[in-house]
Design a protein around this motif. Sequence first.
Motif, mmCIF file in Angstrom:
data_model
loop_
_atom_site.group_PDB
_atom_site.id
_atom_site.type_symbol
_atom_site.label_atom_id
_atom_site.label_comp_id
_atom_site.label_asym_id
_atom_site.label_seq_id
_atom_site.Cartn_x
_atom_site.Cartn_y
_atom_site.Cartn_z
ATOM 1 N N ARG A 168 0.842 -1.194 0.000
ATOM 2 C CA ARG A 168 0.000 0.000 0.000
ATOM 3 C C ARG A 168 0.875 1.241 0.000
ATOM 4 O O ARG A 168 0.631 2.223 -0.701
ATOM 5 N N GLN A 169 1.923 1.139 0.826
ATOM 6 C CA GLN A 169 2.850 2.257 0.939
ATOM 7 C C GLN A 169 3.485 2.568 -0.417
ATOM 8 O O GLN A 169 3.571 3.727 -0.821
ATOM 9 N N ASP A 218 2.252 1.743 -3.341
ATOM 10 C CA ASP A 218 1.199 2.215 -4.251
ATOM 11 C C ASP A 218 0.913 3.702 -4.028
ATOM 12 O O ASP A 218 0.705 4.464 -4.976
ATOM 13 N N ASP A 219 0.931 4.097 -2.753
ATOM 14 C CA ASP A 219 0.608 5.492 -2.429
ATOM 15 C C ASP A 219 1.767 6.442 -2.706
ATOM 16 O O ASP A 219 1.566 7.552 -3.170
ATOM 17 N N PHE A 220 2.970 5.976 -2.378
ATOM 18 C CA PHE A 220 4.102 6.920 -2.394
ATOM 19 C C PHE A 220 5.166 6.587 -3.426
ATOM 20 O O PHE A 220 6.106 7.333 -3.611
ATOM 21 N N VAL A 259 9.319 8.293 2.369
ATOM 22 C CA VAL A 259 7.885 8.229 2.645
ATOM 23 C C VAL A 259 7.495 9.368 3.570
ATOM 24 O O VAL A 259 6.499 10.069 3.342
ATOM 25 N N ARG A 270 7.443 12.635 1.649
ATOM 26 C CA ARG A 270 6.286 12.762 0.754
ATOM 27 C C ARG A 270 4.999 12.891 1.560
ATOM 28 O O ARG A 270 4.090 13.609 1.173
ATOM 29 N N HIS A 271 5.000 12.114 2.640
ATOM 30 C CA HIS A 271 3.817 12.151 3.485
ATOM 31 C C HIS A 271 3.607 13.561 4.025
ATOM 32 O O HIS A 271 2.489 14.079 4.046
ATOM 33 N N SER A 328 2.349 15.748 1.474
ATOM 34 C CA SER A 328 0.941 15.539 1.140
ATOM 35 C C SER A 328 0.033 16.206 2.164
ATOM 36 O O SER A 328 -1.169 16.319 1.940
ATOM 37 N N ARG A 348 -1.281 15.311 4.705
ATOM 38 C CA ARG A 348 -2.312 14.555 5.402
ATOM 39 C C ARG A 348 -1.897 14.379 6.855
ATOM 40 O O ARG A 348 -2.692 14.294 7.745
#
Length: 325
Positions: free
Chosen positions: A62-63, A65-67, A75, A78-79, A82, A84
């Motif tokens: 998932r990580q 796929d997202d990043f 990560v 980027r996180h 983002s 979020r």
Amino acid sequence: MRDPYEVLGVARSASKDEIKKTYRKLARKFHPDVNPGNADAERRFKEIQSAYAVLSDDAKRRQFDDFGTVDEAEVAARHARSRRRSTGPFPGFDVRGFGGVGDLGSLFGDLFGSFGGRPGPGPTVAAEAQVELDFGQAVHGATVVVPVRHEVACTECAGTGRTASGPCRRCGGTGLLVQTERLRVRLPAGVGDGDRVRAAGKGGDGEVSVSVRVRPDPFFERKGDDIHTVVPVTFAEAYLGAEVEIGTIHGPVRAKIPAGTQSGQRFRLRGKGVRNLRTGTHGDHYYAVHVAVPRVVSPAGREAARRVGELYGVDPRAGLPRSLE
Ligand SMILES: [Zn+2]
């Protein structure tokens, strides 16, 4: 780091099962034991492992796929971008220990069987071996010694692939060692070319699948459970009838050839064929009669042949088509 989907050659939508299957196939193909001294294969092997480590782990997949990465720092960056969340840690993301070779033990456990991380030369798993038999050995059964390659957990690093001082030198960081075991295997009477026979490995650890090759015999031909041979006879024997000796795989048999036997005519000896592995019953022995002609032509032979010729009431080729209609 390369895109793990690309490395394994699977679609982004690939199921876990699909990914696992593809990984196993590739890992076997590029395993260092299969490609000794091949640096390209080794690099590819490591790449495949890393890719699988990501895609086999839901959180890491998932990580990615997202990043587009599983690198913690990246990560986090980027996180943060983002917006979020401003800082880690990220619930559900367990990236501890990832990226090193600490995962190899469990990866190999998954790939080769059940020893994952267990110390010592662990139990071995299904192994394959090949054996080539003489025709007679296959027909009558034989006990043979076959070399069986086993991959066992490395004794130096207990299958983890690393030691206190870094990657394990003994196994090259794979966590595996190859052992060759000389296994005595009893092959049952009737085993055939292309058959597979299962045998228990030493100490009951693992099963060995022995694939059998059988060298052909110049005289006895096997078709299923039946044996076929050719028996030359003289003209007199074919004409008058005779008792001849037929060699079979179970020993010689006296058999009658009736008067007026034609060249190529086939006869059967019931139950003189090969034992069927499943039913235990025997096939049959077929022998085809071949009328041999003397090679030497003498004046007496010429006269005898002329008189034999007179015995044919009709042309033996009468009734044959003269061409394809
Ligand atoms: Zn090792």
